[in-house]
Design a protein around this motif. Sequence first.
Motif, short mmCIF file in Angstrom:
data_model
loop_
_atom_site.label_atom_id
_atom_site.label_comp_id
_atom_site.label_asym_id
_atom_site.label_seq_id
_atom_site.Cartn_x
_atom_site.Cartn_y
_atom_site.Cartn_z
N GLU A 34 31.55 52.92 21.47
CA GLU A 34 30.35 52.43 22.15
C GLU A 34 30.73 51.74 23.46
N GLY A 35 29.92 52.01 24.51
CA GLY A 35 30.17 51.39 25.81
C GLY A 35 31.25 52.09 26.61
N GLU A 36 31.44 53.41 26.34
CA GLU A 36 32.47 54.15 27.06
C GLU A 36 31.87 55.37 27.76
N LEU A 37 32.55 55.77 28.83
CA LEU A 37 32.15 56.89 29.68
C LEU A 37 33.30 57.88 29.72
N VAL A 38 33.00 59.17 29.56
CA VAL A 38 34.02 60.19 29.73
C VAL A 38 33.63 61.06 30.92
N GLU A 39 34.57 61.21 31.86
CA GLU A 39 34.40 62.07 33.03
C GLU A 39 35.22 63.32 32.78
N TYR A 40 34.60 64.50 32.95
CA TYR A 40 35.34 65.71 32.58
C TYR A 40 34.89 66.93 33.35
N ASP A 41 35.83 67.87 33.49
CA ASP A 41 35.53 69.23 33.93
C ASP A 41 36.30 70.17 33.02
N GLY A 42 36.46 71.43 33.42
CA GLY A 42 37.10 72.38 32.52
C GLY A 42 38.60 72.23 32.43
N THR A 43 39.19 71.39 33.30
CA THR A 43 40.64 71.26 33.31
C THR A 43 41.14 69.94 32.76
N GLY A 44 40.28 68.95 32.58
CA GLY A 44 40.76 67.67 32.09
C GLY A 44 39.64 66.66 31.93
N HIS A 45 40.01 65.46 31.48
CA HIS A 45 39.03 64.41 31.24
C HIS A 45 39.69 63.05 31.42
N GLN A 46 38.84 62.02 31.58
CA GLN A 46 39.31 60.65 31.65
C GLN A 46 38.24 59.73 31.08
N LEU A 47 38.67 58.79 30.24
CA LEU A 47 37.75 57.81 29.68
C LEU A 47 37.75 56.55 30.53
N TYR A 48 36.57 55.88 30.55
CA TYR A 48 36.43 54.62 31.26
C TYR A 48 35.58 53.67 30.41
N SER A 49 35.79 52.40 30.60
CA SER A 49 34.96 51.39 29.96
C SER A 49 33.75 51.10 30.83
N LEU A 50 32.60 50.96 30.22
CA LEU A 50 31.38 50.68 30.97
C LEU A 50 31.14 49.19 31.17
N ALA A 51 31.83 48.35 30.41
CA ALA A 51 31.59 46.91 30.50
C ALA A 51 32.85 46.17 30.10
N ASP A 52 32.90 44.91 30.46
CA ASP A 52 34.02 44.07 30.02
C ASP A 52 33.98 43.96 28.50
N GLY A 53 35.14 43.96 27.89
CA GLY A 53 35.20 43.83 26.44
C GLY A 53 36.59 44.11 25.92
N ARG A 54 36.66 44.68 24.73
CA ARG A 54 37.93 45.03 24.13
C ARG A 54 37.88 46.49 23.70
N THR A 55 39.03 47.10 23.67
CA THR A 55 39.09 48.50 23.26
C THR A 55 40.37 48.76 22.51
N ALA A 56 40.37 49.82 21.73
CA ALA A 56 41.58 50.30 21.08
C ALA A 56 41.90 51.65 21.69
N ASP A 57 43.01 51.72 22.45
CA ASP A 57 43.41 52.99 23.04
C ASP A 57 44.91 53.13 22.90
N GLY A 58 45.51 53.97 23.73
CA GLY A 58 46.94 54.20 23.63
C GLY A 58 47.79 52.98 23.88
N GLN A 59 47.20 51.94 24.45
CA GLN A 59 47.91 50.69 24.70
C GLN A 59 47.61 49.65 23.64
N GLY A 60 46.96 50.05 22.56
CA GLY A 60 46.65 49.13 21.48
C GLY A 60 45.34 48.39 21.72
N GLU A 61 45.04 47.44 20.83
CA GLU A 61 43.85 46.60 20.96
C GLU A 61 44.06 45.65 22.13
N ARG A 62 43.17 45.69 23.11
CA ARG A 62 43.37 44.87 24.31
C ARG A 62 42.05 44.66 25.03
#
Length: 885
Positions: A235-263
């Motif tokens: 929740e609160g995330e944006l994915v930008e994508y085309d046919g060759t790739g994608h990138q996730l972004y956070s929509l607001a300040d907060g915390r997330t669990a991603d490849g860098q851990g909980e941060r």
Amino acid sequence: MCGVVGLIYEKQKADLGRVAAELLKTLEYRGYDSTGAAFQAEGEEVRLVKGVGAPSVMVHTLGISEARGQIFCGQVRWATFGAVDEVNSQPHVVRCKEPIYGAHNGNVTNCDDLRAWLTDEGHRVLSDNDGEMVVHTVEHGFARELAALAPGERRQAAARRRCMRAAWLWAASRLAGSYAAVVADPVSRTLWAVKQGSSLYFGIGRDEAGEGFGVASSDLSSVLKLTRVVVPLHEGELVEYDGTGHQLYSLADGRTADGQGERPVKAGEPLSRQPVRSRLRAKDMALIPPFETFMDQEISAQEETCRNVIRLFTGGSEAARILGPFLRARPEEEIARISAQLDQLRDEYQDERIRQGFHLLVDLPESQALLASLPDAVKDDGTDAPPELLADRLASAEAGFFADLLRMGRSREDLVFVRLVDVLRESEEVAEFSRATRRFGEAFLRSQQQGGRQLVVCCGSSYNAARAAALFFNELARCELVPLLPGEFRERVSRTLRDGDLIVAVSQSGETKDLIDILNDTLASGRRLTRVAVVNNVNSTLAEEKADLVIPLRCGPEIAVPATKSFMNQLTVFFCLALELGETRCRELPAGDPGRQAWEEELRLRRAHLGLLPQLIRETFDSTAAEVEEAAQLLYLRPSIHLLAMRLTALAREGALKIREVVLNHAEGFEGSEFKHGPNTILGFNTVLGPPQLERLLQEVGRQIDTLLRRASDQGLPPASLRRLARAVTDSVFSASSPFSLTPEEQPLFAASLCRDELFDALYADYPLIYLTGPDERDVHLAVSQINTHKIRGACTVLIAEESPALRGAVSKAPADNPDYRWVYLPLPRTDDTLLVVFSATVVLQRLALKMSLAKAAYLDRLGIKDHGVHPDVPKNVSKSITVD
């Protein structure tokens, strides 16, 4: 509700429309008020087609299935804001300030305020639909960001993507409510998908030509139509994508669990999250012959889905009992090495890397030692079957992944190894489920000791399951469990929350909006509460973000809108929880307590019977088929029905809900004795009329008109008199006024020929009552009393109960003054146990609603009535996993 999808390929696709049509039809259960699609091929032109109707029809009517192109944005609508018409259909193509297009799923609650503001800002707003407000709001922010660039930069793809990300951050702060959305920029040929309180899934893959694609959808099953590789969105995330790739972004300040851990993260910050391979398969959500509806298929699947829960509760499958000892006999470090390698393999999502990793795993010395420890007889068991049949024997939640490994096997030993690791995972799941049920019992007892309340909050069928759970907890654990709808929770306890309360949230999807709101209220209360989620989707918002403890339903995907197998598994889970809590409480009684021995014996028998539940479900399904069909034929055209229960009110409510959902007939579930406190006024002659009564009325009107016109002709009255007399009869059927248009010669003919008593007699029909009772003597006596009381006042009777001479005598004996009395007895398999009747009666009620739905749909189809909305999978106005207020 609604469903949205955004798909982009690396290159143009000649069959994009075919793919789009399949995706839209997969989303049909989420909305069928209207269907729409936007396609972009070469250049920046966008082709938009949309209209009122379900996708299964509209993909052909609108020509969606023939479209070509590279980008597709589609939506199926379950209307909340705006009328059901073409203008309010989605997607929306806007170009007031900058051309973009998109659609949404959910509910933007400040829609009207946004419409007024957008109009003042110069936007041409065409609809009242909140989806259009989303797209215009993003457009406004996008145009503002682009205006800050140098003219030469405004059409550069990288700059436009940067501006759209900023536009979404700004728009998200202005949009109130819960939604998911997909928006496309036709210039940069890029899509953005946002998850903001509603379900959204994102997948990546390659088509048959090896070209890449990205797809976002409100529904996981539609993503799985194209790929098993998904990128988890929070929740609160944006994915930008085309046919060759994608990138996730956070929509607001907060915390997330991603490849860098909980941060902690800042708004607009890119996120790193690896794709995963979904454990579900497209076949898990496919309609398999001979079934013609998902509801039928899912009712039939309940034998196995119920068994899934019982396996977890009782220690595992037959394979676990056979292979488990060989796993336990190996050194712990050996199994730990295999398990660690398996975990690494599970993180892979590319087929070839999975294949290579699987073969390396089997070839590990530890794996070979494990295989060598198995006798040949154990290895031979079933490994000569095709992989697809072996896959049906897998019992863990990873069965979808292990089924893929079976197809990658090089030898018999590879297949045996898959079964071993399936048992290994199943053993871990059994242990995890055991910990969860134990923690639930501890939390329940702690709540009692602290003076807290034990509340279950849920909606729809889940609420009815919670009412059945109250019976289980009362009987097995001698504890009170209080079921509440979210609105009742706000009405009764929201201001009185206290430390020690236990809140159990039940939801198949884990995304039910008004339930999430209640959990948010408890989190904001500051009270020391325990929150438990009983969900089918363990990756849902309720499970991942709102609960302290999660208990899985393990019923698999449920496609039909009406809940069947999820309801059955909710019953099974609650039965197991109540049984374990009862055993804990019984052990705490002093050894000399006079009630302990009897309670222990009762619980021992209940546990012994637990393993028989799947067989009971199957035997009920098979043994009641003829009686269910007979009852369905009796009831399907009855416009109103009451279900009366003796101590099984939860089932009366659930049976009534199923009839309302898929037959579209009014139905209510009552505690049996309560019916005589007012609702029984509907018995006998009433003005709730169904097609058979109306048909008899029209036949009687026709007969009386025929008699009148014959008498008028015999007297030589002119054609004008015949027309006036015929009109006078039709005008007077439900009117007490005199026909002043008639001449003195016509008046006596009219008075002699019209007989209102005979007209109204044609409208009479006994009112249908469905009774539900367990085999307890007191309940049987109450049912006999109710049946005898109501049938003499004008009721036909359907009884769902175990065989009883007293019940059969009450049901089958016609009142002396009613030779046309009708009755059906649906005898359940004998258990002599009211709690087991909960399960057998559930199967009968589900099958009855299904058969009534099919019969009524066929009847309406024969009459040529369009869009009648009677369908067991997608009844009108109802959608799955309601995620709006």
